[in-house]
Motif scaffolding. Structure first.
Motif, PDB file in Angstrom:
ATOM      1  N   MET A  47       0.832  -1.191   0.000  1.00  0.00           N
ATOM      2  CA  MET A  47       0.000   0.000   0.000  1.00  0.00           C
ATOM      3  C   MET A  47       0.866   1.240   0.000  1.00  0.00           C
ATOM      4  N   ARG A  48       0.536   2.200  -0.874  1.00  0.00           N
ATOM      5  CA  ARG A  48       1.318   3.428  -0.970  1.00  0.00           C
ATOM      6  C   ARG A  48       0.569   4.629  -0.397  1.00  0.00           C
ATOM      7  N   THR A  49      -0.663   4.840  -0.836  1.00  0.00           N
ATOM      8  CA  THR A  49      -1.449   5.985  -0.364  1.00  0.00           C
ATOM      9  C   THR A  49      -2.903   5.565  -0.240  1.00  0.00           C
ATOM     10  N   LEU A  50      -3.651   6.353   0.522  1.00  0.00           N
ATOM     11  CA  LEU A  50      -5.106   6.162   0.554  1.00  0.00           C
ATOM     12  C   LEU A  50      -5.775   7.512   0.732  1.00  0.00           C
ATOM     13  N   ARG A  51      -6.987   7.593   0.229  1.00  0.00           N
ATOM     14  CA  ARG A  51      -7.796   8.804   0.424  1.00  0.00           C
ATOM     15  C   ARG A  51      -9.262   8.423   0.376  1.00  0.00           C
ATOM     16  N   GLU A  52     -10.045   9.086   1.217  1.00  0.00           N
ATOM     17  CA  GLU A  52     -11.483   8.842   1.195  1.00  0.00           C
ATOM     18  C   GLU A  52     -12.104   9.540  -0.001  1.00  0.00           C
TER      19      GLU A  52
END
Length: 488
Positions: A124-129
């Motif tokens: 996993m690199r990034t996450l955003r809602e």
């Protein structure tokens, strides 16, 4: 390219795998990503406590795990004290000593069999809602980048959690002991009673059986305070054992050695919007008491059925807030309890060590005190907050009572649904079966009890004619009958 799933779990350790199995068994689309390219056959955790085994029993895999390890019904503690676990009110009155990779193997087989997708070598690199979900960027072992859109994300990716960092959550706490060493060794002169835990002012050691003639050593030597990346040699392990235990038991042929430090940390929030933290991503503590993996597995057991209920429209979104409400205090208790045990182990003055041994022998020989200690260590006594004016059983662990059809309660829980246990004279099963699995008790009882999928009591009453109350409880806790839900 974008993949779609209901729940994305980051981390394929025990916590993530248990959660994946629960969700997939409930018919929820579930994807697990793990940055390791392959499973590890080495691990730090080795203790599976009674409450965790009960949770695994409710999923039909406890016996398979027990077959891989060594049940230990008594713990030899400091100064000759011995904590007896054989009186615990459970099918599993012991701590099971088995390598973490065995626990992971059992849980992975179940998760895959239930339909969970597990992708190794995916980071996993990034996450955003985003609207109605979370968008996660991942990198595959080939170097390719993809996006996964999920309704919810669970970070079960350990102490260095990428999910926690992406949320910007602090992980307050501190390192409490440095330069602990682990080793798997053969013993030329094994002790007659295991496991062994002992210490003096300068050293601490734990020795447990690991099966097939191997023994796990966890040791600390005050004189050897080195960074985590400093190499470990067998003479160092043997010296720490001699200093703490009085003998190295002829340790030889180490197959794995490692050095680490122990932190006490806990994140302040287990939920941020559509993202949750579980296991070591949410809390870490000393290995004293062997609580770490167990608390994480119980996090997963608490969260899984709630996510499934919300995703399938059987519960409101607000149910997910109860994950933090119920599990954060348990994590805090584990951090404090294991920390206190470690500090007791490392007491330096000889006079205090004498007192420690005396008190240990007293506490473990007085039945009420010994029972409370065993209940706390095993997890059997964990209870969740109950609403005002509710029955005293509410929020407590459900005992594995016999049912009228010859099964046990924990066998009935394997459907993944709520289970309503009624007195033997009740005839209302058909009326309520759309909401929960209904069973008559196998022995005399005045209580009607609604048991959650994680084997805690959601509601109870001793009223002789509780039909209206049962109907309200089923509506509140179970919602509409689940559609197409498989057993777990």
């Amino acid at each position: 390219m974008e993949d779609l799933t209901d729940v994305l779990i980051v981390g394929a350790g025990p916590t993530g795998l248990l959660l994946a199995g629960d969700l997939a068994a409930a018919g929820v689309r579930c994807t697990v990503v793990e940055k390791r390219a392959e499973e590890s056959n080495l691990s730090r955790a080795f203790a599976v406590h009674a409450r965790t085994l009960e949770e695994l029993d409710a999923r039909g895999v406890a016996d398979a795990l027990v077959s891989t390890g060594t049940p230990v019904s008594g713990l030899r503690l400091f100064g000759g004290a011995r904590l007896d676990l054989s009186g615990l009110p459970t099918r599993f009155p012991y701590v099971l000593v088995t390598p973490q990779y065995e626990t992971e193997a059992v849980l992975e087989r179940r998760a895959r069999a239930c339909g969970a997708e597990i992708r190794m070598g995916v980071e996993m690199r990034t996450l955003r809602e985003v609207a109605d979900g979370v968008e996660v960027a991942v990198r595959e072992r080939s170097g390719d980048r993809r996006r996964i859109r999920a309704r919810y994300v669970v970070g079960a990716d350990g102490v260095r959690s990428a999910v926690r960092r992406a949320l910007g959550l602090p992980f307050p706490g501190r390192a409490v002991v440095r330069s602990m060493v682990l080793a798997d060794v053969r013993l030329g002169d094994p002790p007659t009673e295991l496991p062994v835990i002992d210490s003096n002012r300068d050293a601490f050691a734990v020795l447990v059986p690991f099966g097939e003639g191997w023994y796990r050593v966890v040791a600390w030597d005050r004189r050897r305070q080195l960074p985590d990346d400093a190499p470990v040699a067998l003479p160092e392990v043997r010296e720490a054992m001699r200093r703490a235990l009085g003998t190295d038991h002829g340790a030889h042929d180490a197959r794995w050695m490692s050095r680490f430090h122990s932190d006490e940390r806990q994140v302040e929030r287990y939920r941020v919007g559509r993202v949750f933290l579980a296991g070591d991503a949410a809390h870490v503590h000393s290995p004293a008491g062997g609580q770490g993996m167990n608390v994480g597995l119980q996090d997963a057991a608490n969260l899984g059925w709630k996510l499934a209920a919300v995703l399938q429209g059987r519960a409101p979104e607000s149910l997910l807030d109860s994950y933090h409400t119920e599990r954060h205090p348990v994590g805090r208790m584990a951090v404090r309890g294991s920390g206190a045990l470690l500090r007791v182990a490392l007491i330096a003055p000889r006079s205090l060590r004498v007192v420690r041994g005396t008190l240990g022998r007293v506490f473990t020989k007085v039945p009420p005190l010994a029972g409370r200690i065993a209940g706390a260590v095993s997890g059997i006594d964990i209870a969740y907050p109950r609403p005002p004016d509710s029955h005293p059983l509410t929020g407590r662990r459900a005992p594995d009572v016999p049912l009228a059809d010859g099964r046990r309660l924990y066998e009935a829980l394997r459907t993944g649904r709520f289970v309503l246990v009624t007195p033997p004279t009740s005839e209302a099963a058909a009326t309520w079966a759309d909401h929960a699995d209904v069973h008559q008790a196998g022995g005399p009882t005045r209580h009607t009890v609604l048991v959650r999928p994680d084997a805690y009591i959601a509601w109870a009453t001793a009223e002789p004619h509780p039909n209206a109350a049962v109907r309200r409880a089923l509506t509140e806790h179970c919602g509409a009958p689940p559609v197409g839900v498989r057993g777990r």
